[in-house]
Scaffold this active site. Structure first.
Site, PDB file in Angstrom:
ATOM      1  N   CYS A  27       0.796  -1.233   0.000  1.00 35.71           N
ATOM      2  CA  CYS A  27       0.000   0.000   0.000  1.00 35.71           C
ATOM      3  C   CYS A  27       0.832   1.289   0.000  1.00 35.71           C
ATOM      4  CB  CYS A  27      -1.017  -0.010   1.135  1.00 35.71           C
ATOM      5  SG  CYS A  27      -0.562  -0.892   2.607  1.00 35.71           S
TER       6      CYS A  27
ATOM      7  N   ARG B 148       7.821 -10.952   5.332  1.00 35.17           N
ATOM      8  CA  ARG B 148       7.716 -10.816   6.793  1.00 35.17           C
ATOM      9  C   ARG B 148       8.615 -11.878   7.428  1.00 35.17           C
ATOM     10  NH1 ARG B 148       2.135  -9.314   7.224  1.00 35.17           N
ATOM     11  NH2 ARG B 148       1.786  -7.732   5.601  1.00 35.17           N
TER      12      ARG B 148
ATOM     13  N   GLN C 162       0.584 -11.054  -2.620  1.00 36.24           N
ATOM     14  CA  GLN C 162      -0.792 -10.634  -2.385  1.00 36.24           C
ATOM     15  C   GLN C 162      -1.449 -10.229  -3.706  1.00 36.24           C
ATOM     16  OE1 GLN C 162       0.154  -7.500   0.496  1.00 36.24           O
ATOM     17  NE2 GLN C 162      -0.896  -8.682   2.060  1.00 36.24           N
TER      18      GLN C 162
ATOM     19  N   ASP D   8      -3.148  -7.821  -4.511  1.00 33.56           N
ATOM     20  CA  ASP D   8      -3.421  -6.569  -3.834  1.00 33.56           C
ATOM     21  C   ASP D   8      -4.020  -5.531  -4.776  1.00 33.56           C
ATOM     22  OD1 ASP D   8      -3.429  -5.337  -1.422  1.00 33.56           O
ATOM     23  OD2 ASP D   8      -1.265  -5.257  -1.188  1.00 33.56           O
TER      24      ASP D   8
ATOM     25  N   HIS E  19      -5.532  -1.181  -4.442  1.00 32.24           N
ATOM     26  CA  HIS E  19      -5.891  -0.040  -3.612  1.00 32.24           C
ATOM     27  C   HIS E  19      -6.700   0.927  -4.446  1.00 32.24           C
ATOM     28  CE1 HIS E  19      -2.404  -1.864  -1.600  1.00 32.24           C
ATOM     29  NE2 HIS E  19      -3.105  -1.583  -0.527  1.00 32.24           N
TER      30      HIS E  19
ATOM     31  N   LYS F 243     -12.144  -3.611   8.803  1.00 32.82           N
ATOM     32  CA  LYS F 243     -12.062  -4.554   7.685  1.00 32.82           C
ATOM     33  C   LYS F 243     -13.363  -5.341   7.557  1.00 32.82           C
ATOM     34  CE  LYS F 243      -8.727  -6.988   9.476  1.00 32.82           C
ATOM     35  NZ  LYS F 243      -7.753  -8.098   9.559  1.00 32.82           N
TER      36      LYS F 243
ATOM     37  N   HIS G 231      -8.398  -0.845   0.702  1.00 29.36           N
ATOM     38  CA  HIS G 231      -7.459  -1.946   0.480  1.00 29.36           C
ATOM     39  C   HIS G 231      -8.290  -3.203   0.222  1.00 29.36           C
ATOM     40  CE1 HIS G 231      -4.137   0.189   2.869  1.00 29.36           C
ATOM     41  NE2 HIS G 231      -5.232   0.851   3.199  1.00 29.36           N
TER      42      HIS G 231
END
Length: 649
Positions: A335, A364, A382, A384, A386, A470, A516
């Site tokens: 992000c 991570r 991900q 992902d 946005h 979320k 997100h």
């Protein structure tokens, strides 16, 4: 004279102090027999807990998740009692309920616990359970508690972090333990137990602390339920994605590459590409733009976003350049990069929404003991995206993302799911960033969107991300296990931190709202769940090997290759089995590899331009001309993915 409010909205008035069990008895004797725990004003308590003032009460049975929690926590006491019967020198630490069962962490000192000891512990647990001893919770002063556990450094450490008035013991039969509470009425409710395994665990999860033995167990109010659970457990082992992933050639791990860093093999890569292409097509149709960002970023980027403060301890060590003195991190999230992409231009309200999508790999540093196949890794991709929108676009955009998630789930056969509305902790606000006003707006938008879409929802406080609430999709697989897959989040905070703006109709600068979202969550975890849900029998359109051509002898290898070439031209992926083996063995091997179609070819098929078709699980479908098979195949694929197309329009 307490008034008791019940979940159905009714209120019962009592003339004097009342317990949850007495509340249940006032409704029906059947409910009273089945009530094993209760919530009083949101706090889980024993059914014998006195209620002296007006309160909201929810009665819990075995069928409630919190009822199971009390049942399994109480069973952990039975486990600890049984362990001390055989290992009186063992030092107990903690024994909580978990999602499926319970565990107790024990310091066995010089003694060891092995699998051969499980049966005797189980028998002792049932023997003690049959005594039908009540669980009695009572307060203890800090001084007395420390005296009781003077020879147990683990319990002593726990007590030292508590104050007078916060310490309670629980006693049943001849066993007493330091405990906060939340037990079933008596041990006799526990009818069946199983010790599942024992593993090493550091005290309080810190590798610098002593290593303990974590003993896992599960229990049930009926033997039949334990039997069914163990059958599901065996089926889960058969479906384990680590086992099937290896057998099917999907992924591998290498110590030289590093723990938690999966290697995608050719078939696994084909599977991933098909998933990516599937979602990319749906996203393109929904108006997303595709971007690519680096695998590393300047540390200041993540300090600006707040990720360094929140995830710094879970990140890999920073990378410092030798000359310029810059400091970089392996990307923990996508992000912040997408915020910087948005910031490359000054946008008008007419340009919004902007929807940036990326299959972005992030990193991570998970503890080695927490790594688990593809479900817990150190590097993952991900799906992902946005979205940056105006306040009046927020609800429509959020609902559009819900539509996309539902399309993904329906196309992949995930029909049983609950949408979890993950909000802030009611008490502890310190772990969140942003203003109260923005949080209230974000939470309201999620609740409204979920209601508008008619989703089956539950609300969980304390489960929000640090920057916003979320909507998490909790999906049940073929074995009834619940997984968190897709997630959608509303964020007012990162646009402020990155000073993102757009020019409104009033010619003034305004702050966009950020959404997100990740329908898969992570490719690694999603594929792990997909493998276990399907037992490796992927939907036809997703199968990395959709067919295999089986020539009955070497004479027909050239024709087999021509068949394969024609199918590949029609975007049907597969291979030719040219081994000098009997056709029966080739078919059996193809079945084990879970290949959907086996196309047998010989003299007759070569002369007619046909294939003899076998379908896994169905057997012989007869002879088909090649063109007819292509049309048949495409119809089968369309049937498999037709579910949600209209929902994206």
């Amino acid at each position: 004279m307490p008034n008791i409010s019940l979940p159905d909205g009714s209120i019962r008035e009592f003339k004097e102090t009342v317990t949850p069990l007495e509340v249940a008895q006032s409704i029906s004797e059947g409910l009273a027999r089945n009530t094993i725990s209760a919530l009083v004003d949101g706090k889980q308590v024993e059914v014998t807990t006195p209620i002296t003032e007006d309160a909201t009460v929810q009665l819990l049975t075995w069928n409630d998740d919190l009822g199971k929690k009390a049942f399994w926590h109480s069973s952990a006491h039975l486990l600890a009692q049984a362990i001390l019967a055989f290992y009186p020198k063992a030092k107990l630490t903690i024994g909580p309920a978990i999602d499926s069962g319970f565990y107790y962490d024990v310091d066995f000192g010089d003694e060891t616990l092995s699998e051969k000891d499980f049966e005797k512990i189980e028998k002792k647990m049932i023997e003690n359970a049959k005594k039908n001893s009540t669980f009695n919770l009572y307060s203890v002063s800090k001084a007395d508690a420390l005296k009781e556990y003077a020879d147990n450094p683990y319990k002593t450490e726990l007590i030292q972090n508590l104050n007078d008035g916060e310490i309670t013991f629980c006693t049943h039969d001849n066993f007493t333990d330091l405990c906060r509470g939340g037990h079933i009425p008596s041990t006799g409710i526990v009818k069946a137990v199983k010790i599942l395994n024992a593993a090493g665990a550091y005290w309080r999860g810190n590798e610098n602390n002593p290593q303990l033995t974590r003993v896992y167990g599960i229990s049930f109010p009926k033997q039949k339920e334990l039997t069914e659970y163990l059958e599901r457990l065996e089926e889960a082992k058969r479906r384990d994605h680590r086992k099937l992933g290896k057998e099917l050639g999907i992924f591998a791990f290498s110590e030289r590459v590093g723990a938690g860093l999966p290697l995608w093999l050719p078939k696994g890569t084909a599977l991933r590409k098909k998933l990516e292409n599937f979602l990319s097509a749906a996203q393109k149709k929904a108006g997303y733009e595709f971007v690519i960002t680096p695998h590393i970023g300047n540390i200041e980027l993540y300090k600006t976003s707040g990720h360094y403060e929140k995830y710094g301890a879970d990140s890999f060590q920073s990378i410092k350049t030798p000359h310029e003195g810059e400091e970089f991190l392996l990307k923990p999230m996508n992000c912040p990069h997408h915020c910087e992409i948005y910031k490359t231009s000054q946008w008008s309200y007419k340009d919004l929404p902007k929807r940036y999508a990326e299959f972005g790999t992030v990193y991570r540093y998970e503890q080695s003991g927490e790594l688990h196949g593809l479900t817990r890794v150190r590097g993952f991709t991900q799906d992902d995206a946005h979205l940056f929108c105006t306040p009046d676009q927020l609800l429509e955009e959020f609902e559009g993302v819900i539509d996309l998630v539902l399309y993904v789930f329906s196309s992949l056969g995930f029909a049983d799911f609950t949408a979890q509305i993950s909000l802030r902790d009611k008490e502890n606000r310190d772990k969140y960033i942003g203003s109260e006003e923005n949080w209230e707006k974000a939470e309201s938008a999620i609740i409204t969107a979920a209601a508008n879409k008619g989703l089956k929802t539950v609300v969980e406080y304390g489960e929000a991300a640090f920057y916003g609430p979320k909507l998490d999709f909790m999906v049940k697989d073929a074995l009834g296990r619940s997984w968190q897959l897709g997630t959608i989040q509303v964020d007012y905070n990162l646009p402020e931190r990155f000073d993102l703006t757009y020019v409104g109709s009033d010619n003034e600068k305004h702050r966009p709202i950020m959404i997100h979202r990740a329908p898969f969550g992570s490719m690694e975890r999603f594929i792990a769940i997909l493998i276990e849900n399907t037992a490796g029998d992927f939907p036809l359109w997703l199968s990395p090997e959709q067919y295999i051509v089986l020539p009955i002898s070497e004479k027909y290898a050239d024709y087999a290759k021509k068949v394969s070439q024609l199918l590949e031209i029609n975007d049907i992926s597969g291979l030719v089995d040219e081994r000098n083996e009997k056709t029966g063995k080739k078919i059996r091997d193809a079945e084990l590899r879970k290949i959907p179609f086996m196309l047998v070819v010989g003299e007759k098929e070569e002369q007619e331009g046909s294939v003899s078709v076998r379908r896994r699980g169905e057997g012989d479908l007869g002879s088909m001309k090649l063109d007819d098979f292509v049309q048949y195949f495409k119809k089968e694929v369309d049937t498999g993915i037709e579910f949600g197309e209209k929902d994206l329009n």
